[in-house]
Write a protein that holds these residues in place. Structure first.
Motif, PDB file in Angstrom:
ATOM      1  N   GLN A 140      -4.141  -5.519   4.121  1.00 46.65           N
ATOM      2  CA  GLN A 140      -3.928  -6.311   2.907  1.00 46.65           C
ATOM      3  C   GLN A 140      -4.726  -5.784   1.721  1.00 46.65           C
ATOM      4  N   ALA A 141      -5.619  -4.841   1.979  1.00 50.21           N
ATOM      5  CA  ALA A 141      -6.409  -4.244   0.897  1.00 50.21           C
ATOM      6  C   ALA A 141      -6.744  -2.805   1.270  1.00 50.21           C
ATOM      7  N   LEU A 142      -6.890  -1.966   0.261  1.00 48.82           N
ATOM      8  CA  LEU A 142      -7.307  -0.584   0.443  1.00 48.82           C
ATOM      9  C   LEU A 142      -8.488  -0.307  -0.468  1.00 48.82           C
ATOM     10  N   VAL A 143      -9.607   0.101   0.127  1.00 48.72           N
ATOM     11  CA  VAL A 143     -10.766   0.560  -0.631  1.00 48.72           C
ATOM     12  C   VAL A 143     -10.697   2.085  -0.635  1.00 48.72           C
ATOM     13  N   PHE A 144     -10.638   2.681  -1.818  1.00 50.04           N
ATOM     14  CA  PHE A 144     -10.390   4.121  -1.894  1.00 50.04           C
ATOM     15  C   PHE A 144     -11.393   4.811  -2.808  1.00 50.04           C
ATOM     16  N   SER A 145     -11.685   6.059  -2.469  1.00 47.30           N
ATOM     17  CA  SER A 145     -12.518   6.898  -3.317  1.00 47.30           C
ATOM     18  C   SER A 145     -11.738   7.289  -4.562  1.00 47.30           C
ATOM     19  N   GLY A 146     -12.436   7.483  -5.676  1.00 46.50           N
ATOM     20  CA  GLY A 146     -11.792   7.697  -6.964  1.00 46.50           C
ATOM     21  C   GLY A 146     -10.788   8.825  -7.001  1.00 46.50           C
ATOM     22  N   GLU A 147     -11.004   9.875  -6.190  1.00 51.65           N
ATOM     23  CA  GLU A 147     -10.082  11.010  -6.227  1.00 51.65           C
ATOM     24  C   GLU A 147      -8.722  10.695  -5.597  1.00 51.65           C
ATOM     25  N   TYR A 148      -8.578   9.501  -5.027  1.00 53.37           N
ATOM     26  CA  TYR A 148      -7.290   9.100  -4.442  1.00 53.37           C
ATOM     27  C   TYR A 148      -6.511   8.163  -5.363  1.00 53.37           C
ATOM     28  N   ALA A 149      -6.886   8.111  -6.619  1.00 55.60           N
ATOM     29  CA  ALA A 149      -6.184   7.247  -7.571  1.00 55.60           C
ATOM     30  C   ALA A 149      -4.713   7.637  -7.694  1.00 55.60           C
ATOM     31  N   ASP A 150      -4.414   8.940  -7.697  1.00 52.90           N
ATOM     32  CA  ASP A 150      -3.022   9.379  -7.790  1.00 52.90           C
ATOM     33  C   ASP A 150      -2.237   8.976  -6.548  1.00 52.90           C
ATOM     34  N   THR A 151      -2.874   9.088  -5.390  1.00 54.98           N
ATOM     35  CA  THR A 151      -2.221   8.665  -4.147  1.00 54.98           C
ATOM     36  C   THR A 151      -1.870   7.188  -4.199  1.00 54.98           C
ATOM     37  N   VAL A 152      -2.803   6.383  -4.672  1.00 59.55           N
ATOM     38  CA  VAL A 152      -2.563   4.943  -4.784  1.00 59.55           C
ATOM     39  C   VAL A 152      -1.353   4.673  -5.667  1.00 59.55           C
ATOM     40  N   GLU A 153      -1.271   5.373  -6.795  1.00 56.39           N
ATOM     41  CA  GLU A 153      -0.135   5.174  -7.696  1.00 56.39           C
ATOM     42  C   GLU A 153       1.173   5.609  -7.044  1.00 56.39           C
ATOM     43  N   ASN A 154       1.114   6.649  -6.219  1.00 58.23           N
ATOM     44  CA  ASN A 154       2.326   7.167  -5.588  1.00 58.23           C
ATOM     45  C   ASN A 154       2.888   6.240  -4.514  1.00 58.23           C
ATOM     46  N   ILE A 155       2.017   5.470  -3.852  1.00 57.72           N
ATOM     47  CA  ILE A 155       2.468   4.719  -2.682  1.00 57.72           C
ATOM     48  C   ILE A 155       2.503   3.210  -2.885  1.00 57.72           C
ATOM     49  N   ARG A 156       1.873   2.697  -3.922  1.00 53.92           N
ATOM     50  CA  ARG A 156       1.684   1.253  -4.010  1.00 53.92           C
ATOM     51  C   ARG A 156       3.001   0.475  -4.096  1.00 53.92           C
ATOM     52  N   ASP A 157       4.010   1.008  -4.747  1.00 54.94           N
ATOM     53  CA  ASP A 157       5.262   0.272  -4.896  1.00 54.94           C
ATOM     54  C   ASP A 157       6.003   0.077  -3.578  1.00 54.94           C
ATOM     55  N   SER A 158       5.672   0.900  -2.583  1.00 56.55           N
ATOM     56  CA  SER A 158       6.340   0.791  -1.284  1.00 56.55           C
ATOM     57  C   SER A 158       5.571  -0.088  -0.301  1.00 56.55           C
ATOM     58  N   LEU A 159       4.451  -0.660  -0.747  1.00 56.70           N
ATOM     59  CA  LEU A 159       3.572  -1.396   0.167  1.00 56.70           C
ATOM     60  C   LEU A 159       3.364  -2.819  -0.342  1.00 56.70           C
ATOM     61  N   ALA A 160       4.340  -3.660  -0.083  1.00 59.95           N
ATOM     62  CA  ALA A 160       4.270  -5.036  -0.584  1.00 59.95           C
ATOM     63  C   ALA A 160       3.143  -5.836   0.040  1.00 59.95           C
ATOM     64  N   ALA A 161       2.732  -5.479   1.273  1.00 58.72           N
ATOM     65  CA  ALA A 161       1.713  -6.266   1.976  1.00 58.72           C
ATOM     66  C   ALA A 161       0.298  -6.000   1.465  1.00 58.72           C
ATOM     67  N   VAL A 162       0.095  -4.850   0.799  1.00 58.01           N
ATOM     68  CA  VAL A 162      -1.240  -4.525   0.300  1.00 58.01           C
ATOM     69  C   VAL A 162      -1.467  -5.266  -1.017  1.00 58.01           C
ATOM     70  N   ARG A 163      -2.358  -6.233  -0.994  1.00 53.22           N
ATOM     71  CA  ARG A 163      -2.572  -7.107  -2.144  1.00 53.22           C
ATOM     72  C   ARG A 163      -3.581  -6.562  -3.138  1.00 53.22           C
ATOM     73  N   PHE A 164      -4.568  -5.800  -2.648  1.00 55.66           N
ATOM     74  CA  PHE A 164      -5.654  -5.337  -3.515  1.00 55.66           C
ATOM     75  C   PHE A 164      -5.944  -3.863  -3.268  1.00 55.66           C
ATOM     76  N   TYR A 165      -6.152  -3.133  -4.373  1.00 50.05           N
ATOM     77  CA  TYR A 165      -6.606  -1.753  -4.330  1.00 50.05           C
ATOM     78  C   TYR A 165      -7.961  -1.718  -5.030  1.00 50.05           C
TER      79      TYR A 165
END
Length: 246
Positions: A116-141
Motif C-alpha cells: 500500500q506504500a512504497l518508500v523509495f530512494s530519490g534516484e527512483y523518482a522516474d521509476t515511480v512516475e513510470n509505474i504509478r498509474d498501473s498500481l491502484a493499490a499503492v496509496r503512498f509514495y
C-alpha cells in the motif's frame, strides 16, 4: 580504542526489544556510520536511531497504514534501515525490493505483495512516475531523500519531523507472524515472495553470533535487500554491538 567486551545480545523476543537492548548495552557506541553531503562521517547511536524510527512508525500509522505491506527500494542508507525496522517494529510487513530490477518487475512485486506504500530512494523518482498509474493499490509514495512533500509524493524527513503520537511503541508484535516478504531473484521464472517472521530473522542472526567472533567495526557491502545482508550484515551486527559503516 575502547575495550570491547564480547557479550552479544541473544534470545531477543522481537526486533523492537532487540533494538532497545542494543541501546541499553551499547548506547555509548556508534550503531551506524554514514557519509554526509559534506564528505564527512557521522556516527549514529541506537538512541537516535530509535527516536527517528518511532517518529517514522507513528507517521506511517497516521497515514492509515496499520498492518499494511510497505515496500522499500534503494541502496543501503540510514533511511532504508529506518524503514526496514520501523515497519516491522509496529506498523506492518516490510517488502524489500531489488534495486537493480527493471520497472516492470518492480511493478509486478508491488502488485503481487499487495503493498500500500512504497518508500523509495530519490534516484527512483522516474521509476515511480513510470509505474504509478498501473498500481491502484499503492496509496503512498514516500521519497526517502526529500525534505518536503511533492505533488504526488511525500517527503520522508517531513514525515518524521511532523509525526504525532499514534501508539506506535505500544503496538503488539507477534514474533511468529509474517514480518518481511522477500522476493527471490526470479532465475527460474517470476520472482516469488518468501515469508519471514521476526523469529526467523532473529534466530538466523543469533545462530551467526554463536559461530562467529566479530570485531568492533564492519562495512555493509552486499545489497541490503538480500536476506543475508539484512540479517547477518545488519541485524547480527547490531546485536553484537558492532558499528556498521554504510
Amino acid at each position: 580504542m575502547e575495550n570491547y567486551p564480547n557479550y552479544p545480545l541473544k534470545n531477543e523476543k522481537n526486533m523492537r526489544t532487540m533494538l532497545a537492548a542494543a541501546k541499553e548495552a551499547y548506547g555509548g557506541r556508534d550503531m551506524l556510520r554514514v557519509r554526509t553531503k559534506e564528505k564527512t562521517v557521522r556516527g549514529i547511536g541506537a538512541g537516535e536511531f530509535l527516536r527517528d524510527m518511532n517518529a517514522l512508525g507513528n507517521a506511517l500509522l497516521g497515514l492509515g497504514l496499520a498492518d499494511a505491506h510497505i515496500a522499500v527500494i534503494g541502496p543501503t542508507s540510514y533511511e532504508w534501515l529506518l524503514t526496514y525496522y520501523g515497519v516491522q517494529c509496529g506498523v506492518g510487513v516490510i517488502v524489500p525490493i531489488d534495486k537493480e530490477l527493471p520497472d516492470d518487475e518492480i511493478a509486478n512485486i508491488l502488485e503481487d505483495s499487495g503493498a500500500q506504500a512504497l518508500v523509495f530512494s530519490g534516484e527512483y523518482a522516474d521509476t515511480v512516475e513510470n509505474i504509478r498509474d498501473s498500481l491502484a493499490a499503492v496509496r503512498f509514495y514516500i521519497n526517502m531523500h526529500a525534505e518536503q512533500d511533492g505533488k504526488k509524493t511525500l517527503g520522508f524527513r517531513g514525515l518524521i519531523r511532523k509525526a504525532e503520537e499514534y501508539g506506535y511503541e505500544r503496538r503488539e508484535i507477534d514474533e511468529n507472524a509474517l514480518s518481511a516478504l522477500l522476493y527471490t531473484s526470479g532465475t527460474t521464472g517470476k520472482s516469488k515472495g518468501v515469508m519471514l517472521t521476526q523469529k526467523n530473522i532473529l534466530s538466523a542472526s543469533e545462530g551467526g553470533l554463536s559461530l562467529l567472533d566479530l570485531g568492533q567495526v564492519c562495512m555493509s557491502v552486499l545489497p541490503v535487500h538480500h536476506s543475508f545482508e539484512s540479517t547477518h550484515g545488519i541485524t547480527m551486527m547490531i546485536q553484537n554491538g558492532t558499528t556498521i559503516c554504510i
